[in-house]
Design a protein around this motif. Structure first.
Motif, PDB file in Angstrom:
ATOM      1  N   UNK A 147      11.268  -1.776   4.060  1.00 50.50           N
ATOM      2  CA  UNK A 147       9.814  -1.806   4.264  1.00 50.50           C
ATOM      3  C   UNK A 147       9.354  -0.523   4.946  1.00 50.50           C
ATOM      4  N   UNK A 148      10.066  -0.099   5.974  1.00 47.74           N
ATOM      5  CA  UNK A 148       9.720   1.153   6.643  1.00 47.74           C
ATOM      6  C   UNK A 148       9.772   2.326   5.671  1.00 47.74           C
ATOM      7  N   UNK A 149      10.777   2.339   4.811  1.00 52.48           N
ATOM      8  CA  UNK A 149      10.900   3.419   3.829  1.00 52.48           C
ATOM      9  C   UNK A 149       9.740   3.395   2.840  1.00 52.48           C
ATOM     10  N   UNK A 150       9.274   2.201   2.491  1.00 55.69           N
ATOM     11  CA  UNK A 150       8.117   2.096   1.602  1.00 55.69           C
ATOM     12  C   UNK A 150       6.885   2.752   2.194  1.00 55.69           C
ATOM     13  N   UNK A 151       6.687   2.566   3.483  1.00 53.96           N
ATOM     14  CA  UNK A 151       5.557   3.211   4.155  1.00 53.96           C
ATOM     15  C   UNK A 151       5.731   4.726   4.174  1.00 53.96           C
ATOM     16  N   UNK A 152       6.973   5.178   4.394  1.00 55.00           N
ATOM     17  CA  UNK A 152       7.249   6.614   4.373  1.00 55.00           C
ATOM     18  C   UNK A 152       6.973   7.193   2.986  1.00 55.00           C
ATOM     19  N   UNK A 153       7.408   6.481   1.934  1.00 54.53           N
ATOM     20  CA  UNK A 153       7.211   6.961   0.572  1.00 54.53           C
ATOM     21  C   UNK A 153       5.724   7.100   0.269  1.00 54.53           C
ATOM     22  N   UNK A 154       4.932   6.122   0.683  1.00 55.93           N
ATOM     23  CA  UNK A 154       3.487   6.193   0.463  1.00 55.93           C
ATOM     24  C   UNK A 154       2.904   7.444   1.116  1.00 55.93           C
ATOM     25  N   UNK A 155       3.290   7.716   2.343  1.00 57.52           N
ATOM     26  CA  UNK A 155       2.798   8.893   3.059  1.00 57.52           C
ATOM     27  C   UNK A 155       3.272  10.182   2.385  1.00 57.52           C
ATOM     28  N   UNK A 156       4.526  10.197   1.936  1.00 56.48           N
ATOM     29  CA  UNK A 156       5.079  11.352   1.238  1.00 56.48           C
ATOM     30  C   UNK A 156       4.245  11.659  -0.014  1.00 56.48           C
ATOM     31  N   UNK A 157       3.946  10.621  -0.800  1.00 61.38           N
ATOM     32  CA  UNK A 157       3.185  10.814  -2.036  1.00 61.38           C
ATOM     33  C   UNK A 157       1.782  11.352  -1.762  1.00 61.38           C
ATOM     34  N   UNK A 158       1.124  10.819  -0.748  1.00 56.31           N
ATOM     35  CA  UNK A 158      -0.209  11.299  -0.401  1.00 56.31           C
ATOM     36  C   UNK A 158      -0.174  12.747   0.085  1.00 56.31           C
ATOM     37  N   UNK A 159       0.814  13.074   0.904  1.00 52.67           N
ATOM     38  CA  UNK A 159       0.934  14.447   1.407  1.00 52.67           C
ATOM     39  C   UNK A 159       1.256  15.424   0.271  1.00 52.67           C
ATOM     40  N   UNK A 160       2.114  15.012  -0.653  1.00 49.78           N
ATOM     41  CA  UNK A 160       2.447  15.873  -1.789  1.00 49.78           C
ATOM     42  C   UNK A 160       1.208  16.156  -2.633  1.00 49.78           C
ATOM     43  N   UNK A 161       0.433  15.104  -2.919  1.00 51.17           N
ATOM     44  CA  UNK A 161      -0.772  15.279  -3.726  1.00 51.17           C
ATOM     45  C   UNK A 161      -1.766  16.202  -3.021  1.00 51.17           C
ATOM     46  N   UNK A 162      -1.909  16.056  -1.731  1.00 46.76           N
ATOM     47  CA  UNK A 162      -2.820  16.898  -0.965  1.00 46.76           C
ATOM     48  C   UNK A 162      -2.437  18.372  -1.061  1.00 46.76           C
TER      49      UNK A 162
END
Length: 109
Positions: A50-65
């Motif tokens: 679950x913690x990794x899922x939250x990290x992945x979401x943040x990673x994807x948003x930061x990459x897109x930005x």
């Protein structure tokens, strides 16, 4: 976390090949592709995932930005032995997912 370009072993029959066809398609869409292998301490179990899922979401948003394309692959966890060997991941870590990322190739179909 180690970041390193994933190269498909092509000549050697004794090494496993990256097995996921959808990953191949996503690697072709990205140029200068890199992969982030997302791991968690194995003893955390579901809580670590679950913690990794939250990290992945943040990673994807930061990459897109930052103008990067990214493709998460939870199916990569099914190939944990290959990933542990290829990237030198410690045995006490569980592979949760992989994220392929790079600059998008706008000319790809």
């Amino acid at each position: 976390m180690r970041l390193r370009t994933l190269r498909q072993p092509r000549d050697r029959q004794d090494r496993p090949r990256w097995p996921q066809p959808t990953v191949h398609a996503q690697l072709r869409i990205l140029r200068r592709t890199h992969v982030a292998i997302i791991t968690s301490p194995a003893d955390l179990g579901t809580y670590g995932a679950v913690d990794c899922g939250l990290y992945i979401e943040t990673f994807l948003l930061a990459a897109q930005e930052r103008g990067l394309a990214a493709a998460p692959q939870a199916a990569a966890a099914a190939y944990s032995p290959f990933l542990h060997e290829h990237f030198g991941i410690d045995d006490d870590r569980a592979v949760i997912a992989a994220i392929c990322f790079g600059y998008p190739d706008r000319d790809a179909p």
